[in-house]
Motif scaffolding. Structure first.
Motif, PDB file in Angstrom:
ATOM      1  N   ARG A 260      -7.453  -3.800  -6.532  1.00  0.00           N
ATOM      2  CA  ARG A 260      -8.028  -2.460  -6.591  1.00  0.00           C
ATOM      3  C   ARG A 260      -8.047  -1.885  -5.183  1.00  0.00           C
ATOM      4  O   ARG A 260      -8.284  -2.601  -4.208  1.00  0.00           O
ATOM      5  N   PHE A 261      -7.755  -0.617  -5.101  1.00  0.00           N
ATOM      6  CA  PHE A 261      -7.816   0.114  -3.841  1.00  0.00           C
ATOM      7  C   PHE A 261      -8.971   1.097  -3.963  1.00  0.00           C
ATOM      8  O   PHE A 261      -9.023   1.875  -4.913  1.00  0.00           O
TER       9      PHE A 261
ATOM     10  N   ALA B 197       0.855  -1.190   0.000  1.00  0.00           N
ATOM     11  CA  ALA B 197       0.000   0.000   0.000  1.00  0.00           C
ATOM     12  C   ALA B 197       0.889   1.237   0.000  1.00  0.00           C
ATOM     13  O   ALA B 197       0.743   2.137   0.816  1.00  0.00           O
ATOM     14  N   GLU B 198       1.825   1.235  -0.926  1.00  0.00           N
ATOM     15  CA  GLU B 198       2.784   2.330  -1.046  1.00  0.00           C
ATOM     16  C   GLU B 198       2.773   2.830  -2.484  1.00  0.00           C
ATOM     17  O   GLU B 198       3.031   2.068  -3.418  1.00  0.00           O
TER      18      GLU B 198
ATOM     19  N   VAL C 283      -6.532   0.722  -9.728  1.00  0.00           N
ATOM     20  CA  VAL C 283      -6.237  -0.686  -9.985  1.00  0.00           C
ATOM     21  C   VAL C 283      -4.752  -0.817 -10.295  1.00  0.00           C
ATOM     22  O   VAL C 283      -4.213  -0.067 -11.115  1.00  0.00           O
ATOM     23  N   VAL C 284      -4.110  -1.772  -9.617  1.00  0.00           N
ATOM     24  CA  VAL C 284      -2.680  -1.999  -9.817  1.00  0.00           C
ATOM     25  C   VAL C 284      -2.426  -3.437 -10.259  1.00  0.00           C
ATOM     26  O   VAL C 284      -3.198  -4.340  -9.941  1.00  0.00           O
TER      27      VAL C 284
ATOM     28  N   CYS D  88      -5.660   6.806  -2.673  1.00  0.00           N
ATOM     29  CA  CYS D  88      -6.354   5.521  -2.862  1.00  0.00           C
ATOM     30  C   CYS D  88      -5.461   4.351  -2.457  1.00  0.00           C
ATOM     31  O   CYS D  88      -5.896   3.447  -1.745  1.00  0.00           O
ATOM     32  N   ILE D  89      -4.228   4.372  -2.934  1.00  0.00           N
ATOM     33  CA  ILE D  89      -3.317   3.253  -2.663  1.00  0.00           C
ATOM     34  C   ILE D  89      -2.931   3.201  -1.187  1.00  0.00           C
ATOM     35  O   ILE D  89      -2.962   2.136  -0.567  1.00  0.00           O
ATOM     36  N   GLU D  90      -2.578   4.328  -0.621  1.00  0.00           N
ATOM     37  CA  GLU D  90      -2.042   4.327   0.742  1.00  0.00           C
ATOM     38  C   GLU D  90      -3.118   4.262   1.823  1.00  0.00           C
ATOM     39  O   GLU D  90      -2.866   3.722   2.900  1.00  0.00           O
TER      40      GLU D  90
END
Length: 120
Positions: A57-58, A8-9, A70-71, A42-44
Motif C-alpha cells: 500500500r502507498f 513507485a511508478e 493498494v497494488v 499515491c504511488i509515485e
C-alpha cells in the motif's frame, strides 16, 4: 534481510475493474473521489508499506486527506484506492476539497469501518 519496495511508478501497474469503477463514480457506496492523478500521486510520492507477500500500500496525504492505493506486485495491478483519514480543519484550510467532497470522503471512511476490516 531488507525488504525491497515495489516500483513507485504509476505505469508499472494496471487498474482493476474495481478501481476503474471507483474512478468513474460507478461503484456502490459513497464517492471516493479517486482519479488517475490521485492514484499516481499515491504511488509515485506516497510511503510504501508491505501488506503481505505480493501486496503493498502507498499512503499519501492529499489536501488534508490521507489516501491509500493498494497494488499487487505479482500481477502488476492497482487493487483499490480510498481515503483512510480526513483532517477536516486542515482540509478546509487547504481548499483542495469542497465541503461536499469532504462529506463524501468521511462517509467512505465510515462505510468501510462498518464493513469487515481489511488487512490493508
Amino acid at each position: 534481510m531488507a525488504v525491497e519496495a515495489p516500483p513507485a511508478e504509476f505505469a508499472a501497474y494496471s487498474p482493476t475493474r474495481h478501481v476503474i469503477q471507483h474512478a468513474k463514480g460507478l461503484s456502490k457506496g459513497p464517492n471516493r473521489h479517486v482519479s488517475g492523478d490521485l492514484i499516481r500521486e499515491c504511488i509515485e510520492d506516497g510511503v510504501p508499506k508491505k501488506v503481505n507477500r505480493h501486496k503493498w500500500r502507498f499512503q499519501k496525504r492529499i489536501g488534508g486527506v490521507d489516501f491509500v492505493t493498494v497494488v499487487a506486485t505479482d500481477a502488476h495491478e492497482i487493487l483499490t484506492a480510498h481515503p483512510i483519514a480526513v483532517d477536516r480543519p486542515k482540509a478546509e484550510r487547504r481548499g483542495y476539497w469542497s465541503a461536499t467532497e469532504l462529506d463524501d470522503l468521511e462517509a467512505v471512511i465510515e462505510y468501510h469501518e462498518q464493513k469487515q476490516p481489511r488487512p490493508f
